[in-house]
Motif scaffolding. Sequence first.
Motif, PDB file in Angstrom:
ATOM      1  N   ARG A   1       0.829  -1.203   0.000  1.00  0.00           N
ATOM      2  CA  ARG A   1       0.000   0.000   0.000  1.00  0.00           C
ATOM      3  C   ARG A   1       0.870   1.262   0.000  1.00  0.00           C
ATOM      4  O   ARG A   1       0.568   2.236  -0.691  1.00  0.00           O
ATOM      5  N   LYS A   2       1.965   1.238   0.763  1.00  0.00           N
ATOM      6  CA  LYS A   2       2.841   2.416   0.833  1.00  0.00           C
ATOM      7  C   LYS A   2       3.545   2.677  -0.491  1.00  0.00           C
ATOM      8  O   LYS A   2       3.726   3.816  -0.902  1.00  0.00           O
ATOM      9  N   ILE A   3       3.962   1.600  -1.166  1.00  0.00           N
ATOM     10  CA  ILE A   3       4.580   1.778  -2.484  1.00  0.00           C
ATOM     11  C   ILE A   3       3.583   2.395  -3.446  1.00  0.00           C
ATOM     12  O   ILE A   3       3.912   3.314  -4.206  1.00  0.00           O
ATOM     13  N   ALA A   4       2.344   1.891  -3.409  1.00  0.00           N
ATOM     14  CA  ALA A   4       1.308   2.430  -4.298  1.00  0.00           C
ATOM     15  C   ALA A   4       1.061   3.913  -4.010  1.00  0.00           C
ATOM     16  O   ALA A   4       0.944   4.724  -4.936  1.00  0.00           O
ATOM     17  N   GLU A   5       1.017   4.263  -2.732  1.00  0.00           N
ATOM     18  CA  GLU A   5       0.808   5.664  -2.365  1.00  0.00           C
ATOM     19  C   GLU A   5       1.968   6.542  -2.810  1.00  0.00           C
ATOM     20  O   GLU A   5       1.782   7.672  -3.252  1.00  0.00           O
ATOM     21  N   ALA A   6       3.184   6.006  -2.711  1.00  0.00           N
ATOM     22  CA  ALA A   6       4.369   6.796  -3.047  1.00  0.00           C
ATOM     23  C   ALA A   6       4.565   6.964  -4.546  1.00  0.00           C
ATOM     24  O   ALA A   6       5.156   7.956  -4.997  1.00  0.00           O
ATOM     25  N   THR A   7       4.065   6.005  -5.316  1.00  0.00           N
ATOM     26  CA  THR A   7       4.353   6.008  -6.759  1.00  0.00           C
ATOM     27  C   THR A   7       3.131   6.264  -7.625  1.00  0.00           C
ATOM     28  O   THR A   7       3.269   6.471  -8.838  1.00  0.00           O
ATOM     29  N   GLY A   8       1.941   6.218  -7.033  1.00  0.00           N
ATOM     30  CA  GLY A   8       0.721   6.326  -7.828  1.00  0.00           C
ATOM     31  C   GLY A   8       0.330   5.031  -8.497  1.00  0.00           C
ATOM     32  O   GLY A   8      -0.559   5.000  -9.355  1.00  0.00           O
ATOM     33  N   ALA A   9       0.975   3.941  -8.110  1.00  0.00           N
ATOM     34  CA  ALA A   9       0.675   2.636  -8.707  1.00  0.00           C
ATOM     35  C   ALA A   9      -0.664   2.105  -8.215  1.00  0.00           C
ATOM     36  O   ALA A   9      -1.192   2.534  -7.189  1.00  0.00           O
ATOM     37  N   THR A  10      -1.221   1.166  -8.957  1.00  0.00           N
ATOM     38  CA  THR A  10      -2.441   0.472  -8.553  1.00  0.00           C
ATOM     39  C   THR A  10      -2.080  -0.651  -7.588  1.00  0.00           C
ATOM     40  O   THR A  10      -1.164  -1.436  -7.852  1.00  0.00           O
ATOM     41  N   TYR A  11      -2.795  -0.711  -6.450  1.00  0.00           N
ATOM     42  CA  TYR A  11      -2.531  -1.753  -5.456  1.00  0.00           C
ATOM     43  C   TYR A  11      -3.600  -2.832  -5.569  1.00  0.00           C
ATOM     44  O   TYR A  11      -4.783  -2.569  -5.410  1.00  0.00           O
ATOM     45  N   TRP A  12      -3.170  -4.069  -5.838  1.00  0.00           N
ATOM     46  CA  TRP A  12      -4.058  -5.205  -6.041  1.00  0.00           C
ATOM     47  C   TRP A  12      -4.013  -6.127  -4.834  1.00  0.00           C
ATOM     48  O   TRP A  12      -2.944  -6.446  -4.318  1.00  0.00           O
ATOM     49  N   LEU A  13      -5.188  -6.589  -4.419  1.00  0.00           N
ATOM     50  CA  LEU A  13      -5.296  -7.486  -3.277  1.00  0.00           C
ATOM     51  C   LEU A  13      -6.468  -8.436  -3.526  1.00  0.00           C
ATOM     52  O   LEU A  13      -7.513  -8.013  -4.029  1.00  0.00           O
ATOM     53  N   PRO A  14      -6.325  -9.731  -3.200  1.00  0.00           N
ATOM     54  CA  PRO A  14      -7.460 -10.654  -3.375  1.00  0.00           C
ATOM     55  C   PRO A  14      -8.639 -10.221  -2.497  1.00  0.00           C
ATOM     56  O   PRO A  14      -8.471 -10.057  -1.280  1.00  0.00           O
ATOM     57  N   PRO A  15      -9.819 -10.043  -3.066  1.00  0.00           N
ATOM     58  CA  PRO A  15     -10.943  -9.509  -2.286  1.00  0.00           C
ATOM     59  C   PRO A  15     -11.370 -10.407  -1.128  1.00  0.00           C
ATOM     60  O   PRO A  15     -11.847  -9.907  -0.110  1.00  0.00           O
ATOM     61  N   LYS A  16     -11.200 -11.728  -1.258  1.00  0.00           N
ATOM     62  CA  LYS A  16     -11.616 -12.615  -0.162  1.00  0.00           C
ATOM     63  C   LYS A  16     -10.714 -12.478   1.067  1.00  0.00           C
ATOM     64  O   LYS A  16     -11.071 -12.920   2.151  1.00  0.00           O
ATOM     65  N   ASP A  17      -9.542 -11.870   0.884  1.00  0.00           N
ATOM     66  CA  ASP A  17      -8.661 -11.570   2.015  1.00  0.00           C
ATOM     67  C   ASP A  17      -8.827 -10.138   2.510  1.00  0.00           C
ATOM     68  O   ASP A  17      -8.201  -9.748   3.493  1.00  0.00           O
ATOM     69  N   ALA A  18      -9.649  -9.378   1.816  1.00  0.00           N
ATOM     70  CA  ALA A  18      -9.704  -7.935   2.074  1.00  0.00           C
ATOM     71  C   ALA A  18     -11.006  -7.494   2.731  1.00  0.00           C
ATOM     72  O   ALA A  18     -11.337  -6.306   2.736  1.00  0.00           O
ATOM     73  N   GLY A  19     -11.735  -8.443   3.315  1.00  0.00           N
ATOM     74  CA  GLY A  19     -13.040  -8.108   3.884  1.00  0.00           C
ATOM     75  C   GLY A  19     -12.993  -7.095   5.004  1.00  0.00           C
ATOM     76  O   GLY A  19     -13.962  -6.368   5.226  1.00  0.00           O
ATOM     77  N   GLU A  20     -11.855  -7.021   5.714  1.00  0.00           N
ATOM     78  CA  GLU A  20     -11.763  -6.101   6.843  1.00  0.00           C
ATOM     79  C   GLU A  20     -10.789  -4.950   6.609  1.00  0.00           C
ATOM     80  O   GLU A  20     -10.495  -4.202   7.542  1.00  0.00           O
ATOM     81  N   VAL A  21     -10.284  -4.804   5.401  1.00  0.00           N
ATOM     82  CA  VAL A  21      -9.311  -3.732   5.176  1.00  0.00           C
ATOM     83  C   VAL A  21      -9.997  -2.373   5.214  1.00  0.00           C
ATOM     84  O   VAL A  21     -11.194  -2.250   4.928  1.00  0.00           O
ATOM     85  N   THR A  22      -9.217  -1.358   5.562  1.00  0.00           N
ATOM     86  CA  THR A  22      -9.772  -0.014   5.767  1.00  0.00           C
ATOM     87  C   THR A  22      -9.397   0.945   4.647  1.00  0.00           C
ATOM     88  O   THR A  22      -9.599   2.139   4.770  1.00  0.00           O
ATOM     89  N   PHE A  23      -8.858   0.416   3.546  1.00  0.00           N
ATOM     90  CA  PHE A  23      -8.349   1.281   2.475  1.00  0.00           C
ATOM     91  C   PHE A  23      -8.874   0.798   1.128  1.00  0.00           C
ATOM     92  O   PHE A  23      -9.409  -0.312   1.005  1.00  0.00           O
ATOM     93  N   ASP A  24      -8.712   1.613   0.113  1.00  0.00           N
ATOM     94  CA  ASP A  24      -9.131   1.251  -1.236  1.00  0.00           C
ATOM     95  C   ASP A  24      -8.074   0.361  -1.894  1.00  0.00           C
ATOM     96  O   ASP A  24      -6.873   0.539  -1.681  1.00  0.00           O
ATOM     97  N   TYR A  25      -8.527  -0.575  -2.695  1.00  0.00           N
ATOM     98  CA  TYR A  25      -7.627  -1.456  -3.414  1.00  0.00           C
ATOM     99  C   TYR A  25      -8.327  -1.924  -4.679  1.00  0.00           C
ATOM    100  O   TYR A  25      -9.552  -1.793  -4.831  1.00  0.00           O
ATOM    101  N   GLN A  26      -7.564  -2.487  -5.602  1.00  0.00           N
ATOM    102  CA  GLN A  26      -8.124  -3.067  -6.816  1.00  0.00           C
ATOM    103  C   GLN A  26      -8.281  -4.565  -6.585  1.00  0.00           C
ATOM    104  O   GLN A  26      -7.315  -5.245  -6.253  1.00  0.00           O
ATOM    105  N   PRO A  27      -9.503  -5.106  -6.713  1.00  0.00           N
ATOM    106  CA  PRO A  27      -9.683  -6.538  -6.431  1.00  0.00           C
ATOM    107  C   PRO A  27      -9.016  -7.425  -7.476  1.00  0.00           C
ATOM    108  O   PRO A  27      -9.263  -7.286  -8.672  1.00  0.00           O
ATOM    109  N   LEU A  28      -8.169  -8.317  -7.006  1.00  0.00           N
ATOM    110  CA  LEU A  28      -7.473  -9.253  -7.879  1.00  0.00           C
ATOM    111  C   LEU A  28      -8.219 -10.578  -7.841  1.00  0.00           C
ATOM    112  O   LEU A  28      -8.303 -11.236  -6.808  1.00  0.00           O
ATOM    113  N   GLU A  29      -8.768 -10.971  -8.976  1.00  0.00           N
ATOM    114  CA  GLU A  29      -9.614 -12.157  -9.010  1.00  0.00           C
ATOM    115  C   GLU A  29      -9.169 -13.114 -10.100  1.00  0.00           C
ATOM    116  O   GLU A  29      -8.469 -12.740 -11.038  1.00  0.00           O
TER     117      GLU A  29
END
Length: 376
Positions: free
Chosen positions: A183-211
Amino acid sequence: MAVQEMTVKEMAKKVLNNEELFLLDVRTEDDFNDWKIEGKNFEYLNIPYFELLDGVEEIMDQLPSDKEIVVACAKGGSSQMVAEMLNDEGVTNVYSLEGGMKAWSEHLEPIKVSDLNDGGELYQFVRIGKGCLSYMVTSNGEAAIIDSTRMIDAYTDFAEKLGVNITHVFDTHLHADHISGGRKIAEATGATYWLPPKDAGEVTFDYQPLEDGEKVTIGNTTIDINALYSPGHTIGSTSFVVDDQFLMSGDILFVDSIGRPDLAGKAEDWVMDLRETLYTRYKELSDELVVLPAHFMIMDEMNEDGTVAEKLGTLFEKNHGLNIDDQDEFRKMVTENLPPQPNAYQEIRETNMGKITPDNEKQREMEIGPNRCAVR
């Protein structure tokens, strides 16, 4: 006489080059037995520093005269003291490990794995002291980072050195043994941050769902990262096939072992997901794919060039975790051979969800200790 210091980068080179070294570890016996600097040609002596406060005379006959001696402690202070005492006794081939085991835990060594089609490159970042593996895929001026650690400067500085822009950052799953820098790399570079949505049910930030089936192109169109849903270590674990050559297996499959399914307290529930991924989904893939895991357990998993990589077909022949025909035996092997939980793993998971934000020193403390992501 000033104490000579050895940097963790210099130490890493000695490990990777299989050099001889004598390591005097002055931490407690428990800390040493739990986690130490491993080298194929290292010799060890563990004497807690508080036993040396009155002098080092009693250990002089246990020290070699023909090898470099490195004194290691937790943070670099006690090792300096002991090295000074050895200097005073006439030992000139002694060094203090700069920053101690905390610094050793954080060092990342980038190693080129391969050229890719149409001019791309693939690098593996080896975190030798922690057993973590992360990756950079480059192509046509762009880069993707996979399973990064929290030491984000290692990636951004390396990308700058290569002259590429980081455009995508991936985590194969929600990590429990180390703090992700994705997440910090994405914030620092403007990159898209991808995370599997089934692992992201409790995250507090925006991400791109990787499916499953998702394709992300890095630079030239031939370098696709194809997502393969592969639960078992976590419910959302997702593998990537890069450039039709490499399988990024995350913490599902390692060179010498397989992933543990219990870090969210779901071992009994997820053990069959793990089997399904390894024995069905992975079995359908090409044997020629080179497996690049997110961790390694022992130094023997390293190749001569320092990389950790092996063909999938070879692992199906040699990895015990892939060769248990009986389902009940597999379930028993996985659930009854789990090592201790990683240090502070619940706090690490909450940090990776964005629920808590520990300061840097606290994060260092949370990660101290060996990698424990595999079934023994």
